[in-house]
Design a protein around this motif. Structure first.
Motif, PDB file in Angstrom:
ATOM      1  N   ASP A 140       0.840  -1.209   0.000  1.00  0.00           N
ATOM      2  CA  ASP A 140       0.000   0.000   0.000  1.00  0.00           C
ATOM      3  C   ASP A 140       0.871   1.254   0.000  1.00  0.00           C
ATOM      4  N   THR A 189      -5.403   7.556  -4.859  1.00  0.00           N
ATOM      5  CA  THR A 189      -4.467   6.504  -4.453  1.00  0.00           C
ATOM      6  C   THR A 189      -3.315   7.086  -3.646  1.00  0.00           C
ATOM      7  N   ASP A 209     -12.576   2.211  -1.469  1.00  0.00           N
ATOM      8  CA  ASP A 209     -11.956   0.883  -1.434  1.00  0.00           C
ATOM      9  C   ASP A 209     -11.724   0.371  -0.016  1.00  0.00           C
ATOM     10  N   SER A 246       2.011   6.635  -7.057  1.00  0.00           N
ATOM     11  CA  SER A 246       0.812   6.906  -7.852  1.00  0.00           C
ATOM     12  C   SER A 246       0.651   8.389  -8.190  1.00  0.00           C
ATOM     13  N   ASP A 285      -2.412   9.197  -9.280  1.00  0.00           N
ATOM     14  CA  ASP A 285      -3.845   9.340  -9.019  1.00  0.00           C
ATOM     15  C   ASP A 285      -4.029   9.905  -7.609  1.00  0.00           C
ATOM     16  N   ARG A 321      -3.785   7.754   0.074  1.00  0.00           N
ATOM     17  CA  ARG A 321      -3.805   6.632   1.024  1.00  0.00           C
ATOM     18  C   ARG A 321      -2.539   6.547   1.871  1.00  0.00           C
ATOM     19  N   TYR A 347     -10.261   1.928   2.592  1.00  0.00           N
ATOM     20  CA  TYR A 347      -9.115   2.443   3.347  1.00  0.00           C
ATOM     21  C   TYR A 347      -9.624   3.426   4.404  1.00  0.00           C
ATOM     22  N   THR A 406       2.606   1.678  -3.462  1.00  0.00           N
ATOM     23  CA  THR A 406       1.636   2.058  -4.490  1.00  0.00           C
ATOM     24  C   THR A 406       1.232   3.514  -4.340  1.00  0.00           C
ATOM     25  N   ALA A 407       0.959   3.934  -3.106  1.00  0.00           N
ATOM     26  CA  ALA A 407       0.544   5.316  -2.862  1.00  0.00           C
ATOM     27  C   ALA A 407       1.661   6.293  -3.190  1.00  0.00           C
TER      28      ALA A 407
END
Length: 508
Positions: A310, A322, A391, A317, A319, A325, A393, A313-314
């Protein structure tokens, strides 16, 4: 299931490696078998004393797992106490424990006093261990629903509450979040959180259950922590935000590559960590998997986790949803249910902030002298403002008591803090509501600047105004060299508010 069974299971799993070290604390090294034998003898000492409770006043180390298992085998609760309290505060909490036997580190002995007519016995750790080595053993199986551990809350805004955690609460947490005997040979965990914090209890139990060597640093120092990780080839560690900040500062001054080569996982929690600090730590330690763990004393430790994947990815990202997060506490662990509720009790949907409620076997929600605060369906009100994204979170917005009410509008201080801390000249900040005759409360940003000179307050106010609604702009910005925190890194907001209100009165 009794907490003591976790030790028995770990001992059975270690039969193939009887010499494998389980606990390291200074010069002391104990195998699982040695820890178990010592816990049996220590349980005998407790039982022979006739005590109804065990109290420990000290910095921890190997004493914490030893006493937790000894108390469990004597079928009495244990309370590690905050040795950083004043003598009066410490004695007040001890006075709330029924007929305790007290184990106290030598440096805190005078603070405890003699407590005539209350304490059954007062012993030093050295005397306690020496007596345990020759005492007839005791090993009862406590009722799983009986109290295993009592922890006092920090009491930053009110008198400390005594949280009761049953054997079933604690074992449910461990078995629901940790895979038994899952550690690799040579795995080691650095533990530097204080023994009176739920993270300290959780670390003592979960690392043993996983088969991971527990390496204690009782008095945290960032430089020594780095040395310990390298010396003991530590593979995982848990820290609170203030510790992470100091560790990062030390690492930035080292000319080594890679830094902390043995470390694979670094968990942080206890209070909100600023996103810039997390990003900096991840950049310094690209080989390390970072974990944000969120939990409360009343929930027997972790109930939500932002995993290493996580984090990565955050961080990578583009986005916004995302990337955001990185400021979340991740998703609930499989054994925990969560709801976000409105003031009228209605369950709210994604993106809607309200009070966080949690439910699961590890959730206690029970206090000495108060009883259970769970609702009819077993849900615990955390008093934390939160929301879930699409999602699942979980984002924590601070305590409901911290909400600023300015001119009738509710304002979450963490929203403003999250913006301010991104400013290049802000190292740390906390936003609070100070009393005001016109607005009821005004928004005050208390900032620890990064370097000299101090930034212009108007520049900081404009920085917030550009990113949030105008009503979220701080009315005042004040500067401090550091923020007051407790031992687990939580900012003492009430202390700041009291100081601001007192200062305002002095000039009116």
């Amino acid at each position: 299931m009794s907490v003591s069974l976790l030790l028995e299971m770990a001992q059975d799993a270690a039969l193939a490696e009887p010499d494998r070290v389980a606990v390291v604390s200074g010069d002391l090294r104990l195998t699982i078998a040695e820890l178990s034998t010592l816990a049996d003898g220590a349980a005998g000492v407790i039982s022979a004393s006739g005590a109804q409770h065990v109290a420990y006043v000290g910095a921890g180390g190997a004493m914490l797992p030893l006493m937790v298992f000894a108390a469990a085998r004597a079928a009495v609760p244990i309370t590690p106490l905050n040795y950083r309290l004043s003598a009066e505060g410490l004695r007040t909490l001890i006075g709330r424990l029924p007929r305790p036997v007290i184990i106290v580190d030598d440096e805190y002995r005078d603070m405890v006093g003699d407590l005539p007519g209350h304490a059954v016995q007062i012993m030093s750790p050295a005397d306690f261990i020496a007596t345990a080595r020759t005492s007839p053993p005791a090993a009862e199986y406590a009722d799983p629903d009986s109290v295993a551990v009592v922890l006092f809350t920090s009491g930053t805004t009110s008198a400390p509450k005594a949280v009761e955690l049953s054997h079933n609460n604690l074992t449910s947490y461990v078995m629901g979040t940790v895979e038994f005997a899952s550690a690799e040979p040579g795995d080691a965990a650095a533990i530097s959180v204080p023994p009176y914090h739920i993270a300290g209890i959780g670390a003592a139990l979960s690392n043993l259950y996983a088969g991971r060597k527990a390496v204690y640093l009782s008095n945290f120092d960032a430089t020594e922590w780095v040395r310990l990780v390298n010396r003991e080839t530590v593979t995982s560690a848990t820290v609170v935000p203030t510790m992470l900040d100091r560790i990062v500062t030390v690492l930035e001054g080292l000319d080594e590559s890679p830094l902390l080569p043995s470390l694979r996982t670094l968990a942080y929690g206890g209070s909100k960590v600023a996103a810039p600090l997390v990003r900096k730590a991840m950049t310094l330690l690209p080989h390390v998997g970072f974990v944000n763990a969120y939990g409360l004393t009343e929930t027997s430790s972790t109930i939500a986790v932002l995993t290493p994947e996580d984090h990565r990815t955050a961080l990578a990202s583009s986005d916004p949803a995302t990337a955001r997060r990185l400021g979340s506490v991740g998703q609930p662990v499989p054994t925990i249910e969560v709801q976000v509720r409105a003031p009228d009790g209605a369950v709210l949907g994604p993106g809607e902030p309200g009070e966080l409620y949690v439910r699961g076997e590890q959730v206690s929600g029970r206090y000495t002298g108060i009883g259970s605060v769970l609702d009819a369906d077993g849900w615990f009100p955390t008093k934390d403002v939160a929301y879930l994204d699409e999602d699942g979170y979980l984002f924590i917005g601070g305590r409901s008591d911290d909400t600023i009410i300015r001119g009738g509008e509710n304002i979450a201080p963490t929203e403003i803090e999250g913006v301010l801390v991104e400013h290049q000249h802000v190292r740390e900040c906390v936003v609070v509501g100070a009393d005001d005759d016109e607005w009821g409360q005004i928004i005050v940003a208390v900032v620890v600047p990064r370097g000299d000179p101090e930034p212009d307050p108007e520049e900081l106010r404009g920085f917030v105004r550009e990113r949030l609604r105008g009503s979220r702009t701080p009315d005042r910005v004040v500067f401090r060299e550091q923020l007051p925190t407790n031992a687990t890194g939580k900012t003492l907001r009430r202390e700041i508010v009291d100081e601001l209100n007192t200062s305002a009165k002095e000039f009116t």
